[in-house]
Design a protein around this motif. Structure first.
Motif, PDB file in Angstrom:
ATOM      1  N   ASP A 227    -108.574 -17.628  70.677  1.00  0.00           N
ATOM      2  CA  ASP A 227    -109.298 -18.265  69.581  1.00  0.00           C
ATOM      3  C   ASP A 227    -109.523 -17.300  68.410  1.00  0.00           C
ATOM      4  O   ASP A 227    -110.593 -17.275  67.797  1.00  0.00           O
ATOM      5  N   PHE A 228    -108.527 -16.478  68.130  1.00  0.00           N
ATOM      6  CA  PHE A 228    -108.544 -15.562  66.988  1.00  0.00           C
ATOM      7  C   PHE A 228    -109.679 -14.545  67.066  1.00  0.00           C
ATOM      8  O   PHE A 228    -110.256 -14.161  66.048  1.00  0.00           O
TER       9      PHE A 228
ATOM     10  N   GLU B 155    -105.824 -10.186  65.211  1.00  0.00           N
ATOM     11  CA  GLU B 155    -106.564 -11.242  65.906  1.00  0.00           C
ATOM     12  C   GLU B 155    -105.646 -11.823  66.956  1.00  0.00           C
ATOM     13  O   GLU B 155    -104.432 -11.884  66.750  1.00  0.00           O
ATOM     14  N   ASP B 156    -106.238 -12.298  68.038  1.00  0.00           N
ATOM     15  CA  ASP B 156    -105.425 -12.849  69.111  1.00  0.00           C
ATOM     16  C   ASP B 156    -105.465 -14.377  69.066  1.00  0.00           C
ATOM     17  O   ASP B 156    -106.488 -14.977  69.412  1.00  0.00           O
ATOM     18  N   PRO B 157    -104.380 -15.011  68.646  1.00  0.00           N
ATOM     19  CA  PRO B 157    -104.368 -16.480  68.576  1.00  0.00           C
ATOM     20  C   PRO B 157    -104.654 -17.113  69.930  1.00  0.00           C
ATOM     21  O   PRO B 157    -105.246 -18.183  69.997  1.00  0.00           O
TER      22      PRO B 157
ATOM     23  N   THR C 171    -101.648 -10.654  65.863  1.00  0.00           N
ATOM     24  CA  THR C 171    -102.094 -10.879  64.485  1.00  0.00           C
ATOM     25  C   THR C 171    -102.204 -12.364  64.174  1.00  0.00           C
ATOM     26  O   THR C 171    -101.761 -13.209  64.942  1.00  0.00           O
ATOM     27  N   ASN C 172    -102.766 -12.645  63.002  1.00  0.00           N
ATOM     28  CA  ASN C 172    -102.860 -14.030  62.531  1.00  0.00           C
ATOM     29  C   ASN C 172    -101.659 -14.411  61.665  1.00  0.00           C
ATOM     30  O   ASN C 172    -101.723 -15.410  60.952  1.00  0.00           O
TER      31      ASN C 172
ATOM     32  N   MET D 156    -102.574 -24.338  64.502  1.00  0.00           N
ATOM     33  CA  MET D 156    -102.799 -23.430  65.628  1.00  0.00           C
ATOM     34  C   MET D 156    -102.113 -23.949  66.869  1.00  0.00           C
ATOM     35  O   MET D 156    -102.743 -24.234  67.868  1.00  0.00           O
TER      36      MET D 156
ATOM     37  N   LEU E 298    -100.529 -18.014  61.998  1.00  0.00           N
ATOM     38  CA  LEU E 298    -101.445 -18.949  61.331  1.00  0.00           C
ATOM     39  C   LEU E 298    -101.194 -18.948  59.822  1.00  0.00           C
ATOM     40  O   LEU E 298    -101.114 -20.008  59.188  1.00  0.00           O
TER      41      LEU E 298
ATOM     42  N   ARG F  61    -112.216 -19.587  57.784  1.00  0.00           N
ATOM     43  CA  ARG F  61    -112.385 -19.912  59.192  1.00  0.00           C
ATOM     44  C   ARG F  61    -113.637 -19.199  59.660  1.00  0.00           C
ATOM     45  O   ARG F  61    -113.724 -17.984  59.539  1.00  0.00           O
TER      46      ARG F  61
END
Ligand code: MV4
Length: 662
Positions: free
Chosen positions: A346-347, A341-343, A417-418, A449, A421, A233
């Motif tokens: 936008d991560f 990461e913050d979904p 977190t991711n 997502m 995803l 990504r």
């Protein structure tokens, strides 16, 4: 072998290197920034030196400070890890000048791969396949445009000094070439101080397949099989696996031979990775990473080797431990990178404290590489990777299944977190089928997502169970009859709980049974699967086991005042408990007011100036079709009212203020 090495890095890779050093009886010396004084790699090391403030430029990238620490520690060699100084030729030279062994390739090999144009020219000469393209020194506009026409559109203009996807520009057709060239040059000059570009045919659906190589100072070079890193990504790898799905043995051999030829062509020593893009059965050299890579555990899982041990042996002048014909790959391995990461953003990298952190149990099939512990902070200063989770299986489906299971067991709270995803990817049919290209995440973004789903009823049941348990007086954990707040009807009692899930207010009603179990009523739409009979089973290790209509789940509920986090199947569900008695308690403690415990409509409100008795209902609020009757905290006189009957009020709005009764 060295007696002592210094690790010029932090986080999981520093911990990873220390583990091997320890196993080999090599003393491991850490360096750390002021922000990392309490970090895991410092705690694990035999000795540690503070080398400066948090910004990497003043610590982990400060060559004189690192060499000074190595001298003071008496370290004979320096392992740079990955990132930071790992591909810095000047650092490799500075180590040599200081009489310390750099655990990595010769400076000349790093430089040879630093310029993408020069590297491609070298590789062309060594017979390594290249994408049809132009990588010459003549940078005349007409020369480049002629090259593009010969190559055939679409073409890609790349910054020669770039790499890892930085400084690339797709040109769809000849009309766009001149403008794209100008933009690409400007960007390259700004980013790298060098506007040299190369032009290549643009492959629209490539896979990223890289070959792990190892070379020693005795002229031996081997290939340790490939890794498929196509799931990316924004040029950030997300999942890596080995072997590459669908790669046939003949192609693998040709790729291994090309990678070894690449290493020989530049006099390579140590661990390196030759990166290819592959499309329609063909593969082409892209670049060479002259370091140990993040994803090396995938190779370790299929070969049973320790690549850091190999690095130390090669740097100490030993021959490679195995010849090519002694190397074999067993089964399949997959790694996922767990990032803060913050979904919802936008991560974007997330920061915060790891309030709760529990990794799945490790065994022969599951490996966790991490450099953080519960309570540690993920800061803005460094890479936001929390851990790498690697699963091995007899074949790919076996590895994917173990990985999916282990992801469900990962518990992280306090930082976004991711994980969601990653869980979606490993369940996706296209990923399960194998052999996806680098467009996988973008192509399936809608599946992968999704906006956060409302919490499942199992999460709500776990939250309610926790609130019930917390409401019981000390020691009496079983009897619901000990609840002072429960209403009793016909022998069974019930209690309502108001929770906020994001912006959504939920009213849950727990009908309590004498055995500690309860029936959970949910309002329409609160959870996709409706009411449930909840049986409470024995939990372990602070977790709780609940059977919902006979189906058992394991959850963990973290509570910090009104904030609840339910960890369930790899997801962290954030809920806020709205305690209807909190305003009264606040007032009793001297607050002298009633605030709305949740958003709602005012049905009734007493008039200003009225004298009220403690416990007398002063405000009736309707929220989620439920009436909340808010009592006066003590005998008092209503000084002011902040709203009128029929008003819609926000969560926290002041409804009534009091002055003490005469
Ligand atoms: C390409 C390409 C298509 N055609 N070159 C991106 C990273 C850098 N190492 C090479 N990259 C690419 N080079 C040609 N001629 C597509 C990519 C590419 C890519 C490559 C590997 C993994 C992920 C990628 C994502 C976007 C683009």
């Amino acid at each position: 072998m060295f007696d002592s090495i210094l690790i010029a890095n932090r986080g999981e890779i520093a911990c990873r290197i220390i583990r091997t050093a320890r196993r080999m009886g090599v003393r491991a010396v850490a360096v750390y920034s002021e922000a990392d004084a309490g970090a895991m790699h410092v705690a694990m090391a035999d000795a540690a030196f503070c080398i400066g403030p948090a910004p990497a430029a003043e610590s982990y990238l400060a060559i004189p400070r690192i060499l000074d620490a190595a001298a003071r520690a008496g370290a004979q060699a320096i392992h740079p890890g990955y990132g930071f100084l790992s591909e810095n030729a000047a650092f490799a030279e500075a180590c040599a000048a200081a009489g310390v062994t750099f655990i990595g390739p010769p400076a000349a090999a790093i430089r040879a791969m630093g310029s993408k144009s020069a590297a491609k020219a070298l590789m062309d000469g060594a017979g390594v396949p290249l994408v049809p393209g132009y990588h010459g020194a003549d940078q005349d506009d007409a020369v480049l445009e002629d090259a593009a026409a010969r190559i055939g559109y679409p073409v890609l203009i790349k910054a020669s000094a770039g790499g890892g996807g930085r400084g690339m520009r797709v040109v769809p057709g000849p009309g766009a070439f001149a403008a794209s060239l100008a933009t690409a040059r400007g960007a390259a000059r700004a980013a790298f101080g060098d506007d040299t570009v190369l032009v290549e045919r643009y492959l629209t659906r490539p896979r990223h397949i890289e070959m792990q190589v190892f070379a020693d100072t005795h002229d031996n070079v081997v290939a340790l099989f490939e890794r498929d890193c196509s799931v990316q990504r924004r040029h950030q790898k997300v999942i890596e696996e080995a072997p590459a799905p669908g790669l046939d043995a003949a192609t693998r051999e040709r790729m291994a031979a090309a990678a070894c030829a690449a290493a020989r062509a530049i006099g390579y020593v140590g661990a390196g990775t030759v990166e290819f893009i592959a499309e329609d059965g063909a593969f082409y050299f892209m670049e060479m990473n002259t370091r140990l890579q993040v994803e090396h555990p995938v190779t370790e899982m299929i070969t049973g080797l320790d690549l850091v041990e190999w690095q130390l042996r090669v740097a100490a002048g030993e021959a490679l431990p195995r010849r090519q014909d002694e190397l074999a790959a067993t089964g399949h391995a997959i790694e996922v990178r767990i990032y803060a990461e913050d979904p919802a953003r936008d991560f974007a990298p997330a920061t915060g404290t790891l309030q709760h952190l529990r990794a799945p149990a490790e065994d022969a099939a599951i490996r966790v590489d991490t450099g953080v512990r519960q309570g540690d902070a993920i800061s803005v200063h460094y890479d936001p990777m929390i851990a790498k989770l690697i699963a091995h299986g007899a074949d790919r489906p076996d590895a994917v299944r173990r990985l999916a299971r282990a992801l469900d067991d990962y518990e992280i709270a306090g930082v976004q977190t991711n994980l969601g995803l990653l869980r979606a990817i490993v369940r996706h049919p296209a990923f399960r089928a194998g052999g996806v290209d680098t467009g996988f995440i973008a192509t399936h973004a809608a599946d992968l997502m999704q906006p956060p789903a409302p919490p499942p009823r199992a999460a709500l049941a776990a939250a309610v169970h926790r609130l019930l348990a917390d409401a019981r007086p000390d020691g009496d954990t079983h009897s619901p009859w000990a609840l002072r707040t429960a209403w009793r009807l016909n022998g069974d009692g019930y209690q309502d709980f108001h929770l906020l899930a994001g912006e959504t207010a939920l009213m849950l009603r727990a009908h309590l049974h004498r055995d500690g179990n309860f029936r959970l009523d949910l309002p329409d739409g609160a959870a996709p699967d409706g009411a449930a009979d909840v049986a409470v089973g024995p939990g372990d290790d602070g977790a709780v086991c609940l059977a919902l209509d006979g189906m058992q789940v394991r959850a963990r509920v973290l509570r910090s005042g009104p904030a609840l986090t339910v960890l369930l199947r790899g997801e962290a569900h954030a809920l806020t408990y709205v305690d209807p008695l909190a305003p009264a308690r606040e007032a009793a403690a001297g607050g002298d007011r009633i605030v709305a415990p949740m958003p709602g409509r005012v049905l009734e409100i007493a008039a200003a100036g009225r004298a009220v008795r403690r416990g007398e209902v002063v405000v009736v609020l309707e929220a989620m079709k439920v009436q909340m009757r808010l009592p006066a905290p003590r005998d008092a006189v209503i000084a002011a009212v902040g709203c009128a009957r029929g008003d819609l009020v926000e969560d926290g709005a002041e409804l009534v203020s009091f002055v003490p009764a005469e």
